[in-house]
Motif scaffolding. Structure first.
Motif, PDB file in Angstrom:
ATOM      1  N   UNK A   1       0.927  -1.143  -0.066  1.00 19.33           N
ATOM      2  CA  UNK A   1      -0.120   0.139  -0.021  1.00 19.33           C
ATOM      3  C   UNK A   1       0.801   1.215   0.020  1.00 19.33           C
ATOM      4  N   UNK A   2       1.867   1.293  -1.113  1.00 16.32           N
ATOM      5  CA  UNK A   2       2.720   2.246  -1.158  1.00 16.32           C
ATOM      6  C   UNK A   2       1.988   3.648  -1.248  1.00 16.32           C
ATOM      7  N   UNK A   3       1.331   3.561  -2.454  1.00 11.48           N
ATOM      8  CA  UNK A   3       0.600   5.010  -2.981  1.00 11.48           C
ATOM      9  C   UNK A   3      -0.331   5.417  -1.819  1.00 11.48           C
ATOM     10  N   UNK A   4      -1.217   4.479  -1.465  1.00  9.74           N
ATOM     11  CA  UNK A   4      -2.130   4.987  -0.446  1.00  9.74           C
ATOM     12  C   UNK A   4      -1.517   5.283   0.867  1.00  9.74           C
ATOM     13  N   UNK A   5      -0.223   5.155   1.213  1.00  5.60           N
ATOM     14  CA  UNK A   5       0.552   5.484   2.297  1.00  5.60           C
ATOM     15  C   UNK A   5       1.021   7.072   1.980  1.00  5.60           C
ATOM     16  N   UNK A   6       1.345   7.080   0.845  1.00  4.01           N
ATOM     17  CA  UNK A   6       1.593   8.426   0.417  1.00  4.01           C
ATOM     18  C   UNK A   6       0.423   9.456   0.507  1.00  4.01           C
ATOM     19  N   UNK A   7      -0.516   9.138  -0.282  1.00 10.91           N
ATOM     20  CA  UNK A   7      -1.705   9.952  -0.215  1.00 10.91           C
ATOM     21  C   UNK A   7      -2.334   9.975   0.967  1.00 10.91           C
ATOM     22  N   UNK A   8      -2.006   9.413   2.168  1.00 11.84           N
ATOM     23  CA  UNK A   8      -2.630   9.825   3.529  1.00 11.84           C
ATOM     24  C   UNK A   8      -2.017  10.933   3.982  1.00 11.84           C
TER      25      UNK A   8
ATOM     26  N   UNK B   1       6.257  17.057   1.789  1.00 13.19           N
ATOM     27  CA  UNK B   1       7.191  17.312   0.451  1.00 13.19           C
ATOM     28  C   UNK B   1       7.745  16.057  -0.069  1.00 13.19           C
ATOM     29  N   UNK B   2       8.209  15.132   0.858  1.00  8.44           N
ATOM     30  CA  UNK B   2       8.598  13.999   0.361  1.00  8.44           C
ATOM     31  C   UNK B   2       7.775  13.203  -0.126  1.00  8.44           C
ATOM     32  N   UNK B   3       6.529  12.903   0.248  1.00  9.02           N
ATOM     33  CA  UNK B   3       5.547  12.070  -0.362  1.00  9.02           C
ATOM     34  C   UNK B   3       5.212  12.523  -1.765  1.00  9.02           C
ATOM     35  N   UNK B   4       5.239  13.953  -1.978  1.00  9.53           N
ATOM     36  CA  UNK B   4       4.469  14.375  -3.251  1.00  9.53           C
ATOM     37  C   UNK B   4       5.662  14.318  -4.370  1.00  9.53           C
ATOM     38  N   UNK B   5       6.808  14.428  -4.045  1.00 10.75           N
ATOM     39  CA  UNK B   5       8.176  13.929  -4.786  1.00 10.75           C
ATOM     40  C   UNK B   5       8.085  12.333  -5.052  1.00 10.75           C
ATOM     41  N   UNK B   6       7.647  11.472  -4.141  1.00  9.35           N
ATOM     42  CA  UNK B   6       7.640   9.990  -4.404  1.00  9.35           C
ATOM     43  C   UNK B   6       6.367   9.924  -5.419  1.00  9.35           C
ATOM     44  N   UNK B   7       5.213  10.679  -5.259  1.00 10.04           N
ATOM     45  CA  UNK B   7       4.214  10.434  -6.011  1.00 10.04           C
ATOM     46  C   UNK B   7       4.281  10.805  -7.354  1.00 10.04           C
TER      47      UNK B   7
ATOM     48  N   UNK C   1       3.132   7.376  -9.056  1.00 11.61           N
ATOM     49  CA  UNK C   1       1.742   7.415  -9.459  1.00 11.61           C
ATOM     50  C   UNK C   1       1.693   7.296 -10.976  1.00 11.61           C
ATOM     51  N   UNK C   2       2.460   7.617 -11.930  1.00 13.55           N
ATOM     52  CA  UNK C   2       2.236   7.693 -13.317  1.00 13.55           C
ATOM     53  C   UNK C   2       2.569   5.879 -13.582  1.00 13.55           C
ATOM     54  N   UNK C   3       3.312   5.378 -12.876  1.00 14.38           N
ATOM     55  CA  UNK C   3       3.350   3.969 -13.095  1.00 14.38           C
ATOM     56  C   UNK C   3       2.302   3.023 -12.549  1.00 14.38           C
ATOM     57  N   UNK C   4       1.401   3.395 -11.860  1.00 17.80           N
ATOM     58  CA  UNK C   4       0.348   2.441 -11.362  1.00 17.80           C
ATOM     59  C   UNK C   4      -0.912   3.572 -11.269  1.00 17.80           C
ATOM     60  N   UNK C   5      -1.446   3.881 -12.188  1.00 18.47           N
ATOM     61  CA  UNK C   5      -2.329   4.833 -12.565  1.00 18.47           C
ATOM     62  C   UNK C   5      -3.612   4.219 -11.920  1.00 18.47           C
ATOM     63  N   UNK C   6      -3.859   2.736 -11.996  1.00 20.88           N
ATOM     64  CA  UNK C   6      -5.248   2.310 -11.436  1.00 20.88           C
ATOM     65  C   UNK C   6      -5.433   2.531  -9.838  1.00 20.88           C
ATOM     66  N   UNK C   7      -4.095   2.106  -9.324  1.00 23.05           N
ATOM     67  CA  UNK C   7      -4.138   2.231  -7.647  1.00 23.05           C
ATOM     68  C   UNK C   7      -4.215   3.675  -7.366  1.00 23.05           C
ATOM     69  N   UNK C   8      -3.616   4.576  -7.996  1.00 22.70           N
ATOM     70  CA  UNK C   8      -3.722   5.992  -7.738  1.00 22.70           C
ATOM     71  C   UNK C   8      -5.063   6.519  -7.859  1.00 22.70           C
ATOM     72  N   UNK C   9      -5.612   5.985  -8.976  1.00 24.79           N
ATOM     73  CA  UNK C   9      -7.425   6.326  -9.208  1.00 24.79           C
ATOM     74  C   UNK C   9      -8.191   5.887  -8.055  1.00 24.79           C
TER      75      UNK C   9
END
Length: 883
Positions: free
Chosen positions: A359-366, A390-396, A400-408
């Motif tokens: 749950x890397x992308x959800x963790x960053x979005x949190x 700031x670091x979470x946005x840099x990682x996203x 995020x472009x690599x896993x757009x389905x999870x991001x959406x």
């Protein structure tokens, strides 16, 4: 020092005797090693210069005694090298940054190779004392960049990585080994990283990181944990090492597992809603221990191992909140280094499914989602919240472009828009916009963002006086992507007043280049191209705000990197007949030249840049009149399948700039070097074909304000297709000859006729150009002759007049006598005297005239009363006049 050469020879012979089985000289060698730890004595000052060149060979011979199988001798060699790696004289505080001159001697020797061999021997025999002495010796030597390269070449990284993977984390030697590896990777760069070409070496680091992340509760343990992540980041910079972080080492799984334990629970067997394959693999690697204890040491210190809950936040005596470990600055560093490393490894295709399992992308979005951000950030002290977001946005922006389905799935676009609308910090705004910029072209994100009010938010930022140039560039670029082939978003842009806003940025003034940077102007042209051109209502709105005139104004003053994009945009825009008519109406405010003259001037400048015309402006090659020379032709590239901003960013990507891992172009930096490289890439596109395309839409006639030269150039532009066809036939002919293929007689005649027709047209064009040049030269020469003739006549008249005046003056001087001169003098004096008297006479005359006028007025009144009847004069009290 004068005995160094002899000592080197003796040491070589002594080692040969030891290796041949004669240990009688062993005690003498030990004494020599003990003596070598002291400074050399010099008899005179020049000895240091004359004999210093012999020192590298001496130390190589001395270090070779490591080859002899004697533990005490190896220890003595290591101890001697360690002693000499430090400066013999006590350094002053101001000299602390000066490099030790003794290390320069070891650079030219092979001593470091034998030191690494001694460490390998110590590990094989588990000699703790020798390991310690060797590690400290390598630490002293690893402050030199060249020595770091020798350590890497000698296999020192493998030996030290093995030491890190096998040692106890509480051993005092542990941080020293990590420091040595760090020094080598940092100072030697990619060369050292390329030496980590073994899964076993990466596995050593993985085991060390997992052990210290699981069981390291001390502050020093947390620092070491973060330093190992830094080492892993250095190693991952070498693309050949990235696959080693996947299976079978599963280092990426371990990094992901510990990077999200503070936000979300990692996958486990009890949670059926999450994938457990990677977690089971990590469970086997980690050994047997309970799940709660697995992450107890990752954040905070040892305390209650319960998961985050809504229990009261009462502080306990040990300084931690009940139920939730209190994070520290080292824990923030852990997240930062972990997220950076995961972003770096995401370029590897094998890493994408591994990241998706966690749950890397959800963790960053949190940290961005306002539904959870308060609960999440409440665990962090306030000074750390900003860096974490700031670091979470840099990682996203990378993941995020690599896993757009999870991001959406986790409403990433909504999180970004809400966060952006409420954010005032400049850096966070830029990073949020970068995430949107890198993801807006994926799936149906453009429609989703448009329906959520993203266009209105971006327009507000674009209008805000507080927004920086960087923010505005990203806003315009995102608007361009949102409106590309999306009619609903194009309609929203028009309804929200976006066309008027874009028109304001459609300018480039060199005096205001700081206020209106080149990339903002470029992004505006691209946005107009994607959001206005092709949409009839948007085109009408753009014409109402004089948009075509704005594009032509920009074409006149814009730099080279923008001109081609403006021309391409105009070509598509001139499909609209109203826009094409405005081309004929435009005139420059600076030079009053028409749009046709401006286009022809650009065509001529491009010909001069490519070297297609000589100094007189005539065609140089009849068979290839419009093709650039071979050296320039190799640089020309046709960009036919994309539009302005994407086209330029792809060009910037070719120069080596950083782009997201999905291969989509990112917004370039405003650094002048980037502008220079981008300009070099863009100018490789032939501008002349764009000028021809413009005239093909607006027509080649009805340009009555052109000069004779401009009309001839317009004729050349009109013949562009003819010349291009002739050049293509020449290319075909050359290819057939190269491949030794003979066409049929009919085909050959057809080909030659086409080539000859093109050559004839080029010949006629060149003759016309040469005739124009001759006429221009003749006219210029005639005008010059007329100017010189008139100038000569004027000077002759002036000389004649001067001569006449001089003759008259001489004649008067010769004819006048002394008496005549005195008479003239008296006459002048009389004239001056009369001039003073004239003023007095005028004053007297004025006074007399005034008195006379007063008397005349009185006499006139008396005469008037005398003419009245007697009864009127009596009534007025005027006495009767005597008869």
């Amino acid at each position: 020092m004068d005995q160094l050469e002899k000592l080197t020879t003796i040491l070589g012979l002594t080692l040969d005797e030891l290796l041949s089985g004669q240990p009688t000289v062993l005690s003498a060698v030990r004494e020599l090693l003990q003596c070598a730890q002291h400074p050399f004595k010099k008899k005179k000052a020049s000895d240091e210069i004359h004999y210093a060149k012999l020192l590298p060979a001496f130390w190589t011979s001395l270090a070779r005694f490591v080859e002899y199988d004697d533990r005490d001798l190896k220890f003595a060699v290591v101890d001697t090298v360690a002693a000499c790696s430090k400066p013999f004289e006590q350094q002053k505080p101001e000299d602390a940054k000066v490099e030790n001159p003794n290390l320069a001697i070891f650079e030219r020797s092979d001593a470091i190779t034998y030191i690494v061999e001694a460490l390998r021997y110590a590990q094989d025999y588990a000699d703790e004392q020798l390991i310690k002495a060797t590690i400290f010796c390598i630490r002293d030597l690893s402050v030199n960049a060249l020595l770091c390269g020798q350590i890497a070449d000698a296999g020192g990284l493998y030996v030290m990585s093995k030491q890190v993977g096998q040692s106890d984390i509480r051993d005092e030697l542990y941080p020293v080994v990590v420091e040595c590896i760090w020094n080598v990777l940092e100072l030697d760069g990619t060369h050292a990283a390329s030496k980590f070409e073994s899964q076993e070496m990466v596995c050593f680091l993985r085991e060390a990181y997992h052990r210290i992340a699981q069981d390291g509760y001390r502050q020093q343990d947390k620092i070491l944990r973060n330093e190992i992540l830094v080492l892993a980041s250095y190693i991952a910079k070498w693309d050949g090492n990235k696959p080693f972080f996947m299976s079978p080492t599963d280092f990426l799984d371990v990094i992901l597992m510990f990077s999200i334990t503070d936000e979300l629970s990692p996958p486990n067997k009890n949670n059926s809603s999450q994938k457990v394959t990677a977690a089971e693999d990590v469970e086997e690697l980690n050994g047997s221990f309970s799940a709660p204890d697995k992450y107890n040491a990752t954040y905070g210190s040892r305390g209650s191992p319960s998961s985050p809950s809504k229990s009261p936040m009462n502080k306990t005596g040990n300084g931690f909140k009940m139920g939730i470990p209190v994070p520290t600055v080292d824990d923030l560093e852990l997240k930062k280094f972990s997220w950076i490393l995961i972003s770096e490894l995401s370029s590897e295709p094998e890493a994408i499914p591994i990241i998706a399992e966690y749950s890397f992308i959800p963790a960053l979005l949190s940290y961005i989602d306002w539904n959870h951000v308060q609960e999440n950030l409440s665990r962090w002290p306030k000074p750390y919240v900003y860096d974490t977001q700031l670091q979470s946005l840099k990682a996203l922006s990378v993941v995020a472009p690599l896993l757009p389905e999870i991001y959406q799935e986790f409403n990433g676009n909504m999180c970004m828009l809400h966060f952006l609308s409420a954010q005032q910090d400049e850096a966070l705004r830029v990073m949020t916009l970068r995430v949107l910029h890198n993801t807006v072209s994926l799936l149906d994100f453009a429609m989703e963002i448009g329906e959520a009010g993203g266009i209105e938010i971006l327009l507000k930022l674009l209008q805000s006086a507080e927004s920086s140039i960087r923010v505005k560039e990203l806003c315009v670029s995102i608007l361009s992507k949102l409106c590309t082939n999306c009619a609903p978003n194009q309609r929203q842009l028009r309804k929200k007043g976006g066309i008027d806003i874009l028109r304001k940025y459609l300018r480039y003034d060199t005096a205001e280049s700081i206020e209106i940077p080149v990339f903002l102007t470029l992004a505006t042209v691209d946005c107009i191209w994607n959001s206005v051109v092709g949409n009839k209502k948007n085109e009408s709105a753009f014409l109402d705000v004089e948009g075509v005139h704005g594009l032509l104004d920009l074409l006149e003053v814009a730099p080279e990197m923008i001109k081609r994009q403006v021309l391409s945009c105009l070509v598509d825009f001139f499909n609209n007949r109203k826009a094409a008519r405005l081309f004929h109406d435009w005139h420059s405010e600076k030079t009053m030249e028409s749009a046709a003259q401006l286009s022809i001037r650009l065509y001529v400048s491009e010909e001069q840049r490519l070297g297609l015309i000589d100094e007189k402006g005539c065609i140089t090659n009849l068979y290839r009149p419009i093709a650039p020379p071979k050296e320039a032709k190799q640089k020309i590239k046709s960009l036919e399948d994309s539009k302005g901003f994407e086209r330029l960013f792809n060009a910037l990507k070719e120069t080596g700039s950083t782009t997201p891992r999905n291969g989509r172009p990112s917004t370039p930096s405003k650094e002048p070097e980037n502008v220079k490289r981008l300009t070099n890439q863009v100018t490789q596109v032939d501008l002349r074909e764009k000028v021809y395309a413009v005239f093909s839409k607006v027509g080649f006639s009805s340009h009555n304000d052109l000069t004779l030269f401009e009309r001839q150039k317009l004729r050349l532009i009109e013949m562009w297709p003819t010349f291009r066809v002739g050049e293509r036939w020449n290319d075909i002919k050359d290819e057939l000859q190269l491949e030794d293929i003979k066409p049929t007689s009919d085909d050959n005649k057809w080909m030659e006729d086409c080539i000859e027709s093109s050559r004839y047209e080029a010949q006629m064009t060149r003759e016309d150009q040469e005739q124009m040049v001759r006429e221009k030269e003749e006219n210029g020469q005639n005008e010059l002759n007329m100017f010189y003739t008139s100038l000569k006549q004027h000077r002759e008249k002036e000389a004649e007049l001067q001569r006449m005046l001089q003759d008259k003056s001489k004649t008067l001087k010769r004819t006048l006598t002394m008496k005549d001169r005195q008479t003239q003098k008296q006459l002048k004096e009389s004239m001056i005297k009369n001039s003073f008297m004239k003023q007095k006479t005028m004053e007297t005359h004025a006074k007399t005239q005034s008195d006379e006028e007063a008397g005349d007025e009185e006499a006139t009144m008396d005469s008037m009363y005398a003419q009245q009847p007697d009864f009127l004069r009596e009534a007025a009290g005027v006495p009767q006049l005597a008869m």
